[in-house]
Design a protein around this motif. Structure first.
Motif, short mmCIF file in Angstrom:
data_model
loop_
_atom_site.label_atom_id
_atom_site.label_comp_id
_atom_site.label_asym_id
_atom_site.label_seq_id
_atom_site.Cartn_x
_atom_site.Cartn_y
_atom_site.Cartn_z
N THR A 233 50.76 91.56 45.20
CA THR A 233 49.85 91.45 44.06
C THR A 233 50.35 92.38 42.96
O THR A 233 50.46 93.59 43.16
CB THR A 233 48.42 91.85 44.45
OG1 THR A 233 48.00 91.03 45.55
CG2 THR A 233 47.46 91.66 43.28
N LEU A 234 50.63 91.79 41.81
CA LEU A 234 51.04 92.57 40.65
C LEU A 234 49.82 92.90 39.80
O LEU A 234 49.13 91.99 39.34
CB LEU A 234 52.07 91.78 39.82
CG LEU A 234 52.39 92.37 38.44
CD1 LEU A 234 52.99 93.76 38.52
CD2 LEU A 234 53.32 91.43 37.67
N ILE A 235 49.57 94.18 39.64
CA ILE A 235 48.48 94.61 38.76
C ILE A 235 49.11 95.10 37.46
O ILE A 235 49.86 96.07 37.45
CB ILE A 235 47.64 95.71 39.44
CG1 ILE A 235 47.00 95.13 40.70
CG2 ILE A 235 46.57 96.24 38.48
CD1 ILE A 235 46.59 96.17 41.70
N ALA A 236 48.80 94.40 36.38
CA ALA A 236 49.34 94.76 35.08
C ALA A 236 48.45 95.87 34.51
O ALA A 236 47.27 95.65 34.23
CB ALA A 236 49.35 93.54 34.15
N VAL A 237 49.02 97.06 34.40
CA VAL A 237 48.23 98.23 33.97
C VAL A 237 48.20 98.29 32.44
O VAL A 237 49.20 98.60 31.79
CB VAL A 237 48.79 99.54 34.58
CG1 VAL A 237 48.02 100.74 34.04
CG2 VAL A 237 48.70 99.50 36.10
N SER A 238 47.03 97.96 31.90
CA SER A 238 46.90 97.74 30.46
C SER A 238 46.24 98.90 29.72
O SER A 238 45.89 98.77 28.54
CB SER A 238 46.10 96.45 30.23
OG SER A 238 44.96 96.40 31.06
N LYS A 239 46.06 100.03 30.40
CA LYS A 239 45.41 101.18 29.77
C LYS A 239 46.11 101.56 28.47
O LYS A 239 47.34 101.51 28.39
CB LYS A 239 45.40 102.39 30.73
CG LYS A 239 46.79 102.88 31.10
CD LYS A 239 46.74 103.92 32.23
CE LYS A 239 48.10 104.55 32.44
NZ LYS A 239 48.21 105.27 33.73
N THR A 240 45.31 101.90 27.48
CA THR A 240 45.73 102.27 26.11
C THR A 240 46.24 101.07 25.29
O THR A 240 46.46 101.19 24.09
CB THR A 240 46.80 103.38 26.03
OG1 THR A 240 48.10 102.83 26.30
CG2 THR A 240 46.51 104.54 26.96
N LYS A 241 46.44 99.92 25.92
CA LYS A 241 47.02 98.77 25.21
C LYS A 241 45.91 97.89 24.62
O LYS A 241 44.83 97.78 25.19
CB LYS A 241 47.89 97.96 26.16
CG LYS A 241 49.09 98.74 26.69
CD LYS A 241 50.04 99.11 25.57
CE LYS A 241 51.20 99.97 26.06
NZ LYS A 241 52.11 100.33 24.97
N PRO A 242 46.21 97.22 23.51
CA PRO A 242 45.18 96.39 22.85
C PRO A 242 44.85 95.13 23.66
O PRO A 242 45.66 94.65 24.44
CB PRO A 242 45.81 96.04 21.51
CG PRO A 242 47.27 96.17 21.70
CD PRO A 242 47.46 97.25 22.74
N GLU A 243 43.65 94.63 23.38
CA GLU A 243 43.21 93.41 24.06
C GLU A 243 44.15 92.24 23.77
O GLU A 243 44.34 91.37 24.62
CB GLU A 243 41.78 93.09 23.62
CG GLU A 243 40.79 94.08 24.24
CD GLU A 243 39.44 94.15 23.54
OE1 GLU A 243 39.17 93.32 22.64
OE2 GLU A 243 38.66 95.07 23.89
N SER A 244 44.76 92.24 22.60
CA SER A 244 45.69 91.13 22.27
C SER A 244 46.88 91.10 23.23
O SER A 244 47.36 90.03 23.58
CB SER A 244 46.16 91.28 20.82
OG SER A 244 46.71 92.57 20.62
N ASP A 245 47.33 92.27 23.66
CA ASP A 245 48.43 92.31 24.64
C ASP A 245 47.98 91.73 25.99
O ASP A 245 48.73 91.01 26.66
CB ASP A 245 48.89 93.77 24.89
CG ASP A 245 49.75 94.31 23.75
OD1 ASP A 245 49.94 93.59 22.74
OD2 ASP A 245 50.22 95.46 23.87
N ILE A 246 46.75 92.06 26.37
CA ILE A 246 46.23 91.55 27.65
C ILE A 246 46.11 90.02 27.58
O ILE A 246 46.48 89.32 28.52
CB ILE A 246 44.86 92.20 27.97
CG1 ILE A 246 45.03 93.72 28.11
CG2 ILE A 246 44.25 91.59 29.22
CD1 ILE A 246 43.73 94.48 28.31
#
Ligand SMILES: *Cc1c(COP(=O)(O)O)cnc(C)c1O
Length: 223
Positions: free
Chosen positions: A19-32
Motif C-alpha cells: 500500500t502506497l500512502i502519498a504523504v501530502s502534508k504541507t502540499k496544496p489540495e490541487s496537488d492531491i
C-alpha cells in the motif's frame, strides 16, 4: 516538478501488494487532486487541522491516514472519517479513540508506533511498553478499535546499516507480538515502514505500507 511522473515512477518500483500512502502534508489540495485523478486513494497527513480541512474540501472516497503524533483532545475531529491511525503510542490515547469510535458507530483501525530510531525526538512505544499495553485488562474492552499492525520511523541517516538494523528490529517485534497476541487474528498484518529516502530498505524488511512524500510531491517548504 511532474507529480504524476513521480507517482508512476514510484509505483513501478513497488510490488502491487504494497500500500502506497502519498504523504501530502504541507502540499496544496490541487496537488492531491492531481494524484487522486490518477486513481490514487491513500493519502497521509500529520496535523489534525490540515487533515480535517483537506478531508472537507476533497473527494469523500479518499482513505486518509493519520501519520503524525496525535493528541487525545484532537481525536474527536478525525474519528468520523479516518481510515487508519498509524501513530498510537499510549493506552490513554487508545481509550479516547475507542470512545470517539463508539460515538461515530464505527471501528477505527490503528497501528502502534514503535520507537526504533536513535533520535530522541521520535515518538513511539518500546516493545516492553507494547506488551504491557496489550496485556492490560482494559485493552480487551476496546471493542471499537482494531490494531492491524505496527508503524516505525528509522533514524534520519545516510548510513544504510543503521536503517537496516532498525527495520529488522521492528519486523522482529512485529512477528513476536503477532505470535503472542494476535495469533488467531488474521488482520494483524500491516507493517508501515519506509519513507522517500529509505523505502527500498523497508521493502526488504517486510513493509506492507510505505509512506512517501517528497519523492511524489517534491521537497516540502516549511514556513
Ligand atoms: C513526512 C513523513 C513521511 C514522508 O516523508 P518523505 O521523506 O517526504 O517521504 C513519512 N512518515 C511520516 C511519519 C512523516 O511525518
Amino acid at each position: 516538478m511532474d507529480i504524476i511522473a513521480n507517482l508512476q515512477h514510484v509505483k513501478s518500483s513497488l510490488p502491487s501488494r504494497i500500500t502506497l500512502i502519498a504523504v501530502s502534508k504541507t502540499k496544496p489540495e490541487s496537488d492531491i487532486l492531481l494524484v487522486y485523478k490518477n486513481g490514487h486513494r491513500d493519502f497521509g497527513e500529520n496535523k489534525v487541522q490540515e487533515l480535517v480541512r483537506k478531508y472537507e474540501n476533497l473527494p469523500k472516497d479518499i482513505n486518509w491516514h493519520m501519520i503524525g503524533h496525535l493528541q487525545k483532545n484532537k481525536v474527536k475531529y478525525i474519528a468520523s472519517f479516518i481510515s487508519l491511525i498509524h501513530s498510537v503510542d499510549s493506552l490513554d490515547l487508545l481509550k479516547v479513540i475507542n470512545k470517539e469510535a463508539i460515538k461515530n458507530n464505527r471501528v477505527i483501525n490503528c497501528l502502534f508506533q514503535i520507537k526504533i530510531a536513535r533520535e530522541e525526538s521520535k515518538y513511539g512505544l518500546t516493545k516492553e511498553d507494547t506488551i504491557q499495553l496489550l496485556s492490560a485488562d482494559e485493552f480487551e474492552t476496546f471493542k471499537h478499535i482494531k490494531i492491524i499492525g505496527l508503524m516505525g520511523m528509522a533514524t534520519f541517516t545516510a548510513d544504510d546499516k543503521i536503517i537496516e538494523q532498525e527495520y529488522a528490529h521492528i519486523y522482529s517485534i512485529f512477528t513476536e507480538l503477532r505470535d503472542k497476541f494476535f495469533i488467531d487474528k488474521d488482520y494483524f498484518k500491516e507493517l508501515s515502514i519506509g519513507m522517500s529516502g529509505d523505502y527500498k530498505i523497508a521493502l526488504k524488511y517486510h513493509a506492507t505500507m510505505v509512506r512517501l512524500g517528497s519523492n511524489i510531491f517534491g521537497e516540502r517548504i516549511y514556513n
